[in-house]
Design a protein around this motif. Structure first.
Motif, short mmCIF file in Angstrom:
data_model
loop_
_atom_site.label_atom_id
_atom_site.label_comp_id
_atom_site.label_asym_id
_atom_site.label_seq_id
_atom_site.Cartn_x
_atom_site.Cartn_y
_atom_site.Cartn_z
N ARG A 111 -17.03 -14.32 55.20
CA ARG A 111 -17.97 -14.93 54.25
C ARG A 111 -18.53 -13.86 53.34
NH1 ARG A 111 -21.82 -17.83 58.43
NH2 ARG A 111 -21.12 -16.10 59.68
N PRO A 112 -18.52 -14.06 52.04
CA PRO A 112 -17.82 -15.12 51.31
C PRO A 112 -16.30 -15.00 51.50
CG PRO A 112 -19.37 -13.93 49.89
CD PRO A 112 -19.24 -13.14 51.15
N SER A 113 -15.60 -16.09 51.26
CA SER A 113 -14.16 -16.15 51.51
C SER A 113 -13.36 -15.68 50.30
CB SER A 113 -13.75 -17.58 51.86
OG SER A 113 -12.36 -17.73 51.82
N ALA A 114 -12.57 -14.63 50.50
CA ALA A 114 -11.66 -14.20 49.43
C ALA A 114 -10.58 -15.24 49.18
CB ALA A 114 -11.04 -12.85 49.79
N ASP A 115 -10.10 -15.89 50.24
CA ASP A 115 -9.06 -16.90 50.08
C ASP A 115 -9.50 -18.01 49.13
OD1 ASP A 115 -6.96 -15.87 51.65
OD2 ASP A 115 -7.85 -16.64 53.48
N LEU A 116 -10.72 -18.51 49.30
CA LEU A 116 -11.21 -19.58 48.43
C LEU A 116 -11.33 -19.11 46.98
CD1 LEU A 116 -13.96 -21.25 50.65
CD2 LEU A 116 -11.79 -22.26 49.93
N LEU A 117 -11.89 -17.93 46.79
CA LEU A 117 -12.01 -17.41 45.43
C LEU A 117 -10.65 -17.26 44.78
CD1 LEU A 117 -13.42 -16.11 43.02
CD2 LEU A 117 -13.35 -13.93 44.27
N LEU A 118 -9.72 -16.63 45.47
CA LEU A 118 -8.43 -16.33 44.84
C LEU A 118 -7.61 -17.59 44.57
CD1 LEU A 118 -7.39 -13.10 46.77
CD2 LEU A 118 -8.79 -13.36 44.71
N GLN A 142 -5.09 -13.21 52.38
CA GLN A 142 -3.65 -13.49 52.49
C GLN A 142 -3.26 -14.80 51.82
OE1 GLN A 142 -2.13 -13.38 56.53
NE2 GLN A 142 -1.18 -11.38 56.16
N ALA A 143 -3.95 -15.89 52.14
CA ALA A 143 -3.61 -17.18 51.54
C ALA A 143 -3.88 -17.16 50.04
CB ALA A 143 -4.40 -18.30 52.22
N GLY A 144 -4.99 -16.53 49.66
CA GLY A 144 -5.31 -16.44 48.24
C GLY A 144 -4.27 -15.67 47.45
N ILE A 145 -3.73 -14.62 48.04
CA ILE A 145 -2.67 -13.84 47.39
C ILE A 145 -1.44 -14.71 47.16
CG2 ILE A 145 -0.98 -12.01 47.86
CD1 ILE A 145 -3.36 -10.47 49.17
N ARG A 146 -1.13 -15.54 48.12
CA ARG A 146 0.03 -16.43 47.94
C ARG A 146 -0.20 -17.38 46.77
NH1 ARG A 146 -0.23 -16.08 53.83
NH2 ARG A 146 1.59 -14.89 54.52
N ALA A 147 -1.43 -17.85 46.61
CA ALA A 147 -1.75 -18.72 45.47
C ALA A 147 -1.65 -17.95 44.16
CB ALA A 147 -3.15 -19.31 45.64
N ILE A 148 -2.19 -16.73 44.13
CA ILE A 148 -2.11 -15.90 42.92
C ILE A 148 -0.66 -15.68 42.53
CG2 ILE A 148 -2.49 -13.54 42.06
CD1 ILE A 148 -5.06 -15.10 41.99
N SER A 149 0.17 -15.33 43.49
CA SER A 149 1.59 -15.09 43.22
C SER A 149 2.28 -16.35 42.73
CB SER A 149 2.28 -14.57 44.48
OG SER A 149 3.66 -14.39 44.27
N HIS A 150 1.96 -17.48 43.35
CA HIS A 150 2.58 -18.76 42.97
C HIS A 150 2.29 -19.10 41.52
CE1 HIS A 150 4.18 -22.78 43.69
NE2 HIS A 150 3.14 -23.25 43.03
N CYS A 151 1.11 -18.70 41.03
CA CYS A 151 0.72 -19.01 39.65
C CYS A 151 1.00 -17.86 38.68
CB CYS A 151 -0.76 -19.40 39.61
SG CYS A 151 -1.12 -20.94 40.48
N GLY A 152 1.73 -16.85 39.14
CA GLY A 152 2.18 -15.79 38.23
C GLY A 152 1.27 -14.60 38.10
#
Length: 199
Positions: A111-118, A142-152
């Protein structure tokens, strides 16, 4: 029916610096050399105890030429400004390219969550997003990084030798989605170079 050529709400680069244990020194080192007119908005998230107000924004404001302040619900992202996630709230980027704060409650543990922010930054900023994972324990981001990568978007991680705690950077690297692994001393210059090519 016309289709927007750029579907992302944010039209300038956004740099998200995420950290946990050891983060104050790392964040200070990264922000100190950055110029006041950096053509990007910056978001800072460090894991904090939800039981006490955070002074992180005030401390960092004394250590960089950039404007630094605590993030507020509904704040607009602006270039040359660093917005810092407060304690006891998760930080989101909304579809209107503004910040949203939601209560963190008891979970997730980070908390705060990096995954939610990313994850929210990814869908509003796309290829203009740069995430830098700094020192810290655990696997948040980790999950947030996957989202960032997915969106370029682009991901950097701090190297082991310069990390006080290598848990978060190592977890980021384990995704195989990190573009560069850098010593702490090289990250500010890497941010400036990235921003200049993603405007």
């Amino acid at each position: 029916m016309s289709v927007r050529s750029d579907p992302y709400a944010l039209t300038f680069p956004v740099v998200a610096l995420v950290a946990s244990a050891g983060g104050l020194a790392a964040l200070s080192t990264v922000l100190a050399p950055l110029p006041a007119d950096l053509p990007a908005a910056l978001l800072v998230l460090q894991h904090l105890s939800p039981e006490h107000p955070s002074r992180l924004a005030q401390i960092l404001d004394d250590r960089t030429a950039l404007e630094v302040r605590a993030a507020g619900d509904g704040d607009e992202l602006r270039t040359g400004t660093v917005l810092v996630a407060p304690s006891a709230r998760h930080l989101l980027v909304t579809s209107e390219a503004r910040l949203g704060l939601i209560d963190s409650d008891d979970l997730p543990p980070a908390r705060p969550s990096a995954d939610l922010l990313l994850a929210t930054l990814a869908v509003t900023c796309g290829p203009r997003a740069l995430v830098v994972v700094l020192t810290g324990r655990g696997t948040d981001a980790q999950a947030g990084i996957r989202a960032i990568s997915h969106c370029g978007g682009t991901v950097y991680a701090q190297d082991e030798d310069s990390s006080a705690y290598f848990g978060m950077p190592a977890a980021a690297i384990d995704t195989d989605l990190v573009h560069r692994v850098l010593p702490l001393a090289d990250i500010a210059q890497a941010i400036q170079s990235h921003v200049l090519t993603h405007r």
